[in-house]
Design a protein around this motif. Structure first.
Motif, PDB file in Angstrom:
ATOM      1  N   TYR A  19      -0.961  -0.367  -3.952  1.00 49.77           N
ATOM      2  CA  TYR A  19      -2.347   0.085  -3.777  1.00 49.77           C
ATOM      3  C   TYR A  19      -2.250   1.522  -3.277  1.00 49.77           C
ATOM      4  N   GLY A  20      -2.206   2.455  -4.211  1.00 48.41           N
ATOM      5  CA  GLY A  20      -1.956   3.858  -3.889  1.00 48.41           C
ATOM      6  C   GLY A  20      -1.165   4.475  -5.023  1.00 48.41           C
ATOM      7  N   VAL A  21      -1.280   5.787  -5.175  1.00 51.22           N
ATOM      8  CA  VAL A  21      -0.547   6.447  -6.259  1.00 51.22           C
ATOM      9  C   VAL A  21       0.869   6.790  -5.827  1.00 51.22           C
ATOM     10  N   GLY A  22       1.042   7.079  -4.552  1.00 51.14           N
ATOM     11  CA  GLY A  22       2.344   7.513  -4.059  1.00 51.14           C
ATOM     12  C   GLY A  22       3.292   6.338  -3.893  1.00 51.14           C
ATOM     13  N   ARG A  27     -11.651   2.635  -3.530  1.00 49.18           N
ATOM     14  CA  ARG A  27     -10.834   1.510  -3.064  1.00 49.18           C
ATOM     15  C   ARG A  27     -11.098   0.262  -3.902  1.00 49.18           C
ATOM     16  N   MET A  37      -9.047   0.824  -6.965  1.00 51.44           N
ATOM     17  CA  MET A  37      -7.616   0.665  -6.667  1.00 51.44           C
ATOM     18  C   MET A  37      -7.247  -0.814  -6.574  1.00 51.44           C
ATOM     19  N   ARG A  49       1.609  13.977   1.426  1.00 52.24           N
ATOM     20  CA  ARG A  49       2.330  13.132   2.371  1.00 52.24           C
ATOM     21  C   ARG A  49       2.739  14.017   3.536  1.00 52.24           C
ATOM     22  N   ARG A  90       0.855  -1.181   0.000  1.00 49.09           N
ATOM     23  CA  ARG A  90       0.000   0.000   0.000  1.00 49.09           C
ATOM     24  C   ARG A  90       0.895   1.237   0.000  1.00 49.09           C
ATOM     25  N   GLY A  91       0.315   2.353  -0.428  1.00 52.09           N
ATOM     26  CA  GLY A  91       1.107   3.577  -0.581  1.00 52.09           C
ATOM     27  C   GLY A  91       1.938   3.903   0.645  1.00 52.09           C
ATOM     28  N   GLU A  92       1.302   3.864   1.812  1.00 49.63           N
ATOM     29  CA  GLU A  92       2.003   4.291   3.020  1.00 49.63           C
ATOM     30  C   GLU A  92       2.937   3.214   3.564  1.00 49.63           C
ATOM     31  N   SER A  97      -8.441   8.783  -0.034  1.00 47.53           N
ATOM     32  CA  SER A  97      -8.923   7.881  -1.096  1.00 47.53           C
ATOM     33  C   SER A  97      -9.851   6.804  -0.528  1.00 47.53           C
ATOM     34  N   LEU A 154      -8.046   7.412  -8.020  1.00 46.19           N
ATOM     35  CA  LEU A 154      -8.292   8.019  -6.707  1.00 46.19           C
ATOM     36  C   LEU A 154      -8.282   9.546  -6.730  1.00 46.19           C
ATOM     37  N   HIS A 184      -5.390   9.675   7.170  1.00 47.16           N
ATOM     38  CA  HIS A 184      -4.871   9.306   5.840  1.00 47.16           C
ATOM     39  C   HIS A 184      -5.953   8.539   5.066  1.00 47.16           C
TER      40      HIS A 184
HETATM   41  C1  8YV Z   1      -3.962   5.358   0.335  1.00 49.47           C
HETATM   42  C2  8YV Z   1      -2.190   6.886  -0.703  1.00 49.47           C
HETATM   43  O1  8YV Z   1      -4.479   5.853   1.527  1.00 49.47           O
HETATM   44  O2  8YV Z   1      -2.510   6.808  -3.006  1.00 49.47           O
HETATM   45  C3  8YV Z   1      -1.719   6.983  -2.095  1.00 49.47           C
HETATM   46  O3  8YV Z   1      -0.540   7.245  -2.299  1.00 49.47           O
HETATM   47  O4  8YV Z   1      -1.475   7.159   0.204  1.00 49.47           O
HETATM   48  C4  8YV Z   1      -3.588   6.529  -0.441  1.00 49.47           C
HETATM   49  O5  8YV Z   1      -4.394   6.509  -1.545  1.00 49.47           O
HETATM   50  C5  8YV Z   1      -3.109   4.231   0.634  1.00 49.47           C
HETATM   51  O6  8YV Z   1      -2.142   3.902  -0.280  1.00 49.47           O
HETATM   52  C6  8YV Z   1      -3.996   3.030   0.915  1.00 49.47           C
HETATM   53  O7  8YV Z   1      -3.477   2.264   1.849  1.00 49.47           O
END
Ligand code: 8YV
Length: 306
Positions: free
Chosen positions: A67-70, A281, A284, A225, A45-47, A275, A93, A272
């Protein structure tokens, strides 16, 4: 998998793959030793990301699907060097994150949480609530005019806000005013909305000087972030009232955020969750799975980062 996804994704993944769930074990070293023998993909996941140290323990690793854009928590340099592919979940998202940007801006300046409490705790019976600050028509500075920044700007323009932005270069496709100096942008903004990517190049870019320029009538909204803001400087500014308020979805040290935030009455805090709608979700999760399926099916990745 580094951390869980919603049940609907877990079921789909479990049906297609043999999952090693890192978060479920009290002995991650043992799980990693077992995983090292066969793991070809990481779903993260992103974080949570994927560190070089983690990937280094997986000699058969081919792909990291995020699972996340970052992707700032994924060591992209390491992945690139080892030929490990990385995918993320852009676009699906964007609109939800921009919605929460607007939501936080409105919540903090109109003091919606305080107003809710005012009704619930009976204060209303004793008189009307104090007056607050409006959002529409204000000067909005967007820090980072990427997908989320542009979606936020479009919304702010619909609120008759004058939108300016800071980025590494102007975007010819957008009608908003480019300001190449972040302090100058902050000085000319009533609301500063941070929509940058995380990572080394943006770390603490919103520093004490930027916050001072935003000033005692200015609001900060961060939907990017936690790392993009110098949180010590922000806490000091909020405590001293040298910035009027902040709407924050992201922090340093999530989820164990600095407890000084809890004591502030001029902040609206989100876990956080920008999204975090069922609709987004689901999209995603599907994109994570579609990228994995494309990789293992020998097809082009849908949303490659590396
Ligand atoms: C999500 C995020 O909260 O997209 C990202 O970079 O940080 C968020 O969309 C996270 O990745 C889901 O756990």
């Amino acid at each position: 998998m580094i951390g869980p996804y919603p049940q609907w994704d877990m079921e789909e993944l479990e049906a297609r793959y043999r999952l090693h769930k890192l978060w479920t074990t009290a002995t991650p070293d043992e799980l990693m030793a077992e995983a090292a023998r066969g793991v070809r993909a990481i779903a993260t996941r992103g974080e949570l990301g994927a560190s070089a140290a983690l990937m280094d323990r997986l000699p058969k690793l081919e792909i990291v699907s995020c699972y996340g854009v970052g992707t700032d928590a994924i060591d992209l340099g390491y992945a690139r060097d080892r030929g490990i592919r990385v995918t993320n979940t852009p676009d699906v998202l964007t609109e939800d994150v921009a919605d929460i940007g607007i939501g936080l801006a409105l919540a903090v300046c109109r003091q919606i949480p305080q107003a809710d409490l005012y009704v619930r705790n009976g204060s209303w019976r004793g008189g009307n609530m104090h007056l607050v600050t409006r959002f529409h028509g204000k000067r909005v500075g967007v820090v980072g005019m990427g997908r989320v920044g542009a979606a936020f700007a479009r919304r702010a323009a619909a609120f008759d806000c004058a939108v300016s932005y800071f980025d590494i270069a102007p975007r010819a496709d957008l009608p908003y005013a480019f300001v190449g100096d972040l302090v100058e942008l902050a000085r000319g903004s009533d609301f500063l909305i941070v929509t940058l990517s995380g990572g080394g190049s943006t770390q603490k870019i919103v520093n004490a000087e930027v916050l001072a320029a935003l000033g005692p009538d200015g609001f900060l909204v961060n939907i990017s972030r936690g790392t993009t803001v110098d949180e010590t400087a922000l806490l000091e500014a909020l405590e001293a009232g040298t910035v009027k308020g902040a709407g924050l979805d992201v922090f340093w040290n999530e989820p164990a955020i600095d407890e000084r935030f809890h004591r502030l009455s001029n902040v609206v805090l989100q876990p956080h969750h920008a999204s975090g709608t069922i609709e987004t979700r689901k999209a995603m999760g599907k994109l994570v799975r579609d990228n994995l399926a494309a990789h293992f099916g020998g097809q082009p990745l849908l949303t490659p980062v590396v």
